[in-house]
Scaffold this active site. Sequence first.
Site, short mmCIF file in Angstrom:
data_model
loop_
_atom_site.label_atom_id
_atom_site.label_comp_id
_atom_site.label_asym_id
_atom_site.label_seq_id
_atom_site.Cartn_x
_atom_site.Cartn_y
_atom_site.Cartn_z
N ASN A 12 0.87 -1.18 0.00
CA ASN A 12 0.00 0.00 0.00
C ASN A 12 0.91 1.23 0.00
O ASN A 12 1.47 1.59 1.03
CB ASN A 12 -0.89 -0.04 1.26
CG ASN A 12 -1.73 1.20 1.40
OD1 ASN A 12 -1.81 2.03 0.49
ND2 ASN A 12 -2.37 1.35 2.56
N LYS A 14 0.16 4.29 -0.40
CA LYS A 14 -0.48 5.50 0.17
C LYS A 14 -0.22 6.71 -0.72
O LYS A 14 -0.16 6.57 -1.94
CB LYS A 14 0.00 5.69 1.61
CG LYS A 14 -0.19 4.42 2.46
CD LYS A 14 -0.01 4.63 3.93
CE LYS A 14 -0.24 3.31 4.65
NZ LYS A 14 -0.18 3.43 6.10
N HIS A 98 -9.68 1.63 4.68
CA HIS A 98 -8.41 1.76 5.42
C HIS A 98 -8.61 2.70 6.61
O HIS A 98 -9.36 3.67 6.52
CB HIS A 98 -7.32 2.30 4.48
CG HIS A 98 -5.96 2.22 5.11
ND1 HIS A 98 -5.51 3.14 6.01
CD2 HIS A 98 -4.98 1.31 4.98
CE1 HIS A 98 -4.30 2.79 6.40
NE2 HIS A 98 -3.95 1.68 5.80
N GLU A 100 -6.88 5.00 7.82
CA GLU A 100 -6.59 6.42 7.57
C GLU A 100 -7.80 7.11 6.96
O GLU A 100 -8.09 8.26 7.26
CB GLU A 100 -5.34 6.53 6.67
CG GLU A 100 -4.08 6.25 7.47
CD GLU A 100 -2.94 5.65 6.67
OE1 GLU A 100 -2.96 5.69 5.44
OE2 GLU A 100 -2.01 5.11 7.32
N GLU A 170 -5.91 -4.66 10.43
CA GLU A 170 -4.87 -3.67 10.67
C GLU A 170 -5.16 -2.92 11.96
O GLU A 170 -5.93 -1.94 11.95
CB GLU A 170 -4.82 -2.67 9.51
CG GLU A 170 -4.52 -3.29 8.17
CD GLU A 170 -3.85 -2.29 7.24
OE1 GLU A 170 -2.77 -2.60 6.74
OE2 GLU A 170 -4.41 -1.20 7.02
N GLY A 176 2.20 2.26 10.85
CA GLY A 176 3.21 3.31 10.74
C GLY A 176 3.90 3.64 12.05
O GLY A 176 4.59 4.64 12.15
N SER A 215 2.92 -2.18 10.45
CA SER A 215 4.36 -2.32 10.71
C SER A 215 4.90 -3.71 10.37
O SER A 215 5.74 -4.27 11.09
CB SER A 215 4.69 -1.94 12.16
OG SER A 215 4.36 -0.58 12.40
P1 PGA Z 1 2.55 0.25 7.70
O1 PGA Z 1 1.12 0.53 7.02
O2 PGA Z 1 3.06 -1.04 7.14
O3 PGA Z 1 3.41 1.43 7.29
O4 PGA Z 1 2.34 0.18 9.17
C1 PGA Z 1 0.22 -0.51 6.78
C2 PGA Z 1 -1.06 0.02 6.19
O5 PGA Z 1 -1.49 1.11 6.59
O6 PGA Z 1 -1.66 -0.62 5.32
#
Ligand code: PGA
Length: 255
Positions: A12, A14, A98, A100, A170, A176, A215
């Site tokens: 992903n 982003k 997601h 976010e 997630e 992140g 992560s």
């Molecule tokens: P990350 O993000 O691996 O940077 O923690 C995962 C995601 O948001 O899909």
Amino acid sequence: MARARRPFFCGNWKLNGSIAESLALATEVRNGVASLRDVDVAVAPSFTALHAVAKRLEDGPVTVAAQDCFWEDKGAFTGEVSAPQLLDAGCKQVILGHSERRQLLGELDAAVNLKARAALRAGLAPIICVGETLAERDAGETLGRIQAQLDGALADMTDAELARIVIAYEPVWAIGTGRNATPAQAEEVHRFIRTRVAARSAAQAGQLRILYGGSVKPDNIRALMAEENVDGGLVGGASLSADSFVRLVKEGSSV
Ligand code: PGA
């Protein structure tokens, strides 16, 4: 022991990357995983790079996912992109719900459901994200939160549609942050998700791929993949370098 389901890893990206940068990264990922069998790999660039990346990857084996879609196919919806348009651009999957988007853009379970059904109608596979916040985990509400998100997102789907979706667990506190869920924490939720889907259709639940995200790195993916119900990863930060994403896919698909 053979895996019950074919592993799937999706990068992903982003809000990152010019078209040129996305093409370079996609090409390196494709070359890096070209010799691997028994694994599905996708990358999710920004909307602006989708078509160019899909063209570059059209001979496989890496597929292209979008990061969102709208629930209507066309019309007066300024700024939105529809599922048929994503299919037209060369996408095979679309990430939906997601955290976010849920947190920053107020996306609700009902919208995730409408988007998922639009994606299925268009012929895209939805990758539906669910996950609890740290406050919800600390309050002992993790499974209740997952259940509400899952039931909301999957409402009114037929068994044939359920067969085409992917779920990504997630935990919001792991995205992140460098703080991933332990394999046992991930497995508890993945098992819960499969059981919940099994209550609707045992056959679909058995083949449902449930990815872990938050992560995920080349050095923690093996322990996660060793869990019975972890079928792959939705990878943010570690997918922005071809070297780390390819290593992660190799590690994760060889467990
Ligand atoms: P990350 O993000 O691996 O940077 O923690 C995962 C995601 O948001 O899909």
